[in-house]
Scaffold this motif. Structure first.
Motif, short mmCIF file in Angstrom:
data_model
loop_
_atom_site.label_atom_id
_atom_site.label_comp_id
_atom_site.label_asym_id
_atom_site.label_seq_id
_atom_site.Cartn_x
_atom_site.Cartn_y
_atom_site.Cartn_z
N ASP A 119 0.85 -1.19 0.00
CA ASP A 119 0.00 0.00 0.00
C ASP A 119 0.89 1.24 0.00
OD1 ASP A 119 -2.14 1.67 -0.02
OD2 ASP A 119 -3.06 0.92 1.82
N TRP A 120 1.44 1.57 -1.16
CA TRP A 120 2.30 2.75 -1.29
C TRP A 120 1.42 4.00 -1.22
CZ3 TRP A 120 6.21 1.57 -5.85
CH2 TRP A 120 6.99 0.46 -5.49
N GLU A 121 1.80 4.93 -0.36
CA GLU A 121 0.93 6.07 -0.10
C GLU A 121 1.57 7.45 -0.29
OE1 GLU A 121 -2.11 6.21 0.13
OE2 GLU A 121 -2.86 4.26 0.78
N ASP A 122 2.88 7.57 -0.26
CA ASP A 122 3.49 8.89 -0.44
C ASP A 122 4.95 8.71 -0.82
OD1 ASP A 122 3.53 11.62 -0.61
OD2 ASP A 122 3.25 12.00 1.53
N ILE A 123 5.53 9.77 -1.39
CA ILE A 123 6.95 9.79 -1.69
C ILE A 123 7.53 11.14 -1.30
CG2 ILE A 123 6.93 8.06 -3.52
CD1 ILE A 123 6.94 10.29 -5.58
N THR A 124 8.83 11.13 -1.01
CA THR A 124 9.56 12.35 -0.71
C THR A 124 11.00 12.13 -1.13
OG1 THR A 124 10.01 14.01 1.03
CG2 THR A 124 10.18 11.69 1.66
N LYS A 125 11.82 13.16 -1.03
CA LYS A 125 13.23 13.03 -1.40
C LYS A 125 14.10 13.78 -0.41
CE LYS A 125 13.43 16.96 -4.63
NZ LYS A 125 13.76 17.41 -6.00
N ASP A 126 15.39 13.43 -0.39
CA ASP A 126 16.34 14.14 0.46
C ASP A 126 17.20 15.07 -0.39
OD1 ASP A 126 18.35 12.57 -0.74
OD2 ASP A 126 18.42 11.14 0.92
N ASN A 128 -5.46 4.62 14.64
CA ASN A 128 -4.77 5.84 14.20
C ASN A 128 -3.34 5.51 13.78
OD1 ASN A 128 -4.43 8.58 13.65
ND2 ASN A 128 -3.91 9.10 15.77
N TYR A 129 -3.18 4.39 13.05
CA TYR A 129 -1.86 3.96 12.61
C TYR A 129 -1.77 3.81 11.09
CZ TYR A 129 -1.22 3.17 17.57
OH TYR A 129 -1.16 3.34 18.93
N ASP A 130 -2.73 4.40 10.39
CA ASP A 130 -2.64 4.49 8.94
C ASP A 130 -1.84 5.74 8.59
OD1 ASP A 130 -3.09 4.17 6.20
OD2 ASP A 130 -5.01 5.22 6.27
N VAL A 131 -0.85 5.62 7.71
CA VAL A 131 -0.02 6.78 7.33
C VAL A 131 -0.01 6.92 5.81
CG1 VAL A 131 2.32 7.72 7.27
CG2 VAL A 131 1.44 6.73 9.39
N GLU A 132 -0.43 8.10 5.35
CA GLU A 132 -0.42 8.41 3.92
C GLU A 132 0.37 9.69 3.65
OE1 GLU A 132 -4.34 8.35 2.29
OE2 GLU A 132 -4.89 6.47 3.28
N ALA A 133 1.13 10.15 4.65
CA ALA A 133 1.79 11.45 4.55
C ALA A 133 3.23 11.34 5.05
CB ALA A 133 1.02 12.49 5.37
N LEU A 134 4.18 11.76 4.20
CA LEU A 134 5.60 11.58 4.49
C LEU A 134 6.40 12.75 3.93
CD1 LEU A 134 7.99 9.41 5.19
CD2 LEU A 134 7.94 8.99 2.73
N PHE A 135 7.34 13.28 4.74
CA PHE A 135 8.34 14.21 4.19
C PHE A 135 9.67 13.98 4.87
CE2 PHE A 135 6.74 16.83 7.75
CZ PHE A 135 7.91 17.38 8.27
#
Length: 271
Positions: free
Chosen positions: A62-69, A128-135
């Motif tokens: 269940d891929w939900e978000d992407i970010t970069k460094d 409350n352990y579903d995560v769809e937000a990442l940075f």
């Protein structure tokens, strides 16, 4: 589209875009959510797929978000967890796809769990352990939960994990009450501005803009709310520059499947 400006239609092959990341020259990298291929796609502002990489050593549960460094490494959050029952939460780290050759790219695993969770699944009131937000910031990945509790309480938790390969206990660094309307107060994406002065979280129709914060717990800053007027299945958000956002929605109920832009201003209302 409410206050959003339409940029492009995604091709039919990408009808469940769940994470986007602006690159340069009017292009983004995009992923789709669970049940789709283990791939990352480079898409231009005409909606054309320019490049596809198969992500090796990874599975799209269940891929939900992407970010970069700062080095261009990309992080794919396999953190979707609708029922708060997963024990295989992972973030995949891949090298900068802008300089990779071929059509396959290797992933490292950042595995973790939430120490506060004792049961899988927990009671409905504790989902409350579903995560769809990442940075990403410095050497950490920041995750914000999508609250699926019943009754809905409107609160979101903020966790951090290191950005290197390994197995970790995620660190709970903050919690914030977003708002009470479950339709528009569940967090589906998040991004930090290039100058690191703004964090914007996304829901189905609203933006939550954090300013004057210090990390790790950015919830202690000022949060302002923008109702963007759209009520589609908005799942993805990223910054182009310090004031311009890109957003994407999934195809749902006959609508969506588009890439949009939004210009931040002083329209937000402080909470």
């Amino acid at each position: 589209f409410g206050q959003l400006k339409h940029v492009a239609d995604f091709p039919n092959a990408l009808d469940e875009v769940s994470g986007i990341l602006y690159v340069q020259d009017s292009t983004i990298w995009a992923i789709e959510d669970g049940g789709n291929k283990d791939e990352i796609y480079k898409v231009d502002f005409n909606g054309d797929i320019l490049k596809t990489f198969e992500v090796k050593n990874a599975k799209n549960n269940d891929w939900e978000d992407i970010t970069k460094d700062q080095n261009g490494n990309i992080y794919i959050a396999d953190t979707g967890n609708n029922n708060s029952d997963r024990k295989d939460i992972v973030i995949y780290k891949i090298p900068n796809p802008e300089i990779e050759k071929g059509n396959k790219i290797d992933a490292e695993k950042i595995e973790f769990y939430y120490p506060e969770q004792k049961k899988y699944p927990p009671k409905k009131a504790n989902k409350n352990y579903d995560v769809e937000a990442l940075f990403h910031f410095k050497d950490k990945l920041y995750l914000m939960t999508r609250n699926r509790a019943d009754p809905f309480a409107g609160n979101a938790s903020i966790y951090t994990v290191p950005d290197t390969n390994g197995k970790y206990a995620a660190t709970l660094v903050g919690s914030i009450n977003i708002c009470k309307d479950w339709k528009t107060c569940q967090i589906t994406g998040i991004a930090i501005s290039p100058d690191k002065k703004k964090i914007v979280a996304l829901s189905y129709g609203k933006l939550f803009v954090f300013t004057d914060f210090t990390l790790d717990d950015f919830s202690r800053g000022t949060m302002s709310t923008i109702d963007i007027g759209a009520r589609t299945q908005l799942e993805s958000i990223c910054f182009v520059n310090d004031t311009t956002l890109l957003l994407a929605d999934e195809v749902s109920h006959g609508g969506g499947g588009n890439l949009y832009s939004y210009q931040l201003s002083d329209k937000a209302k402080s909470n």
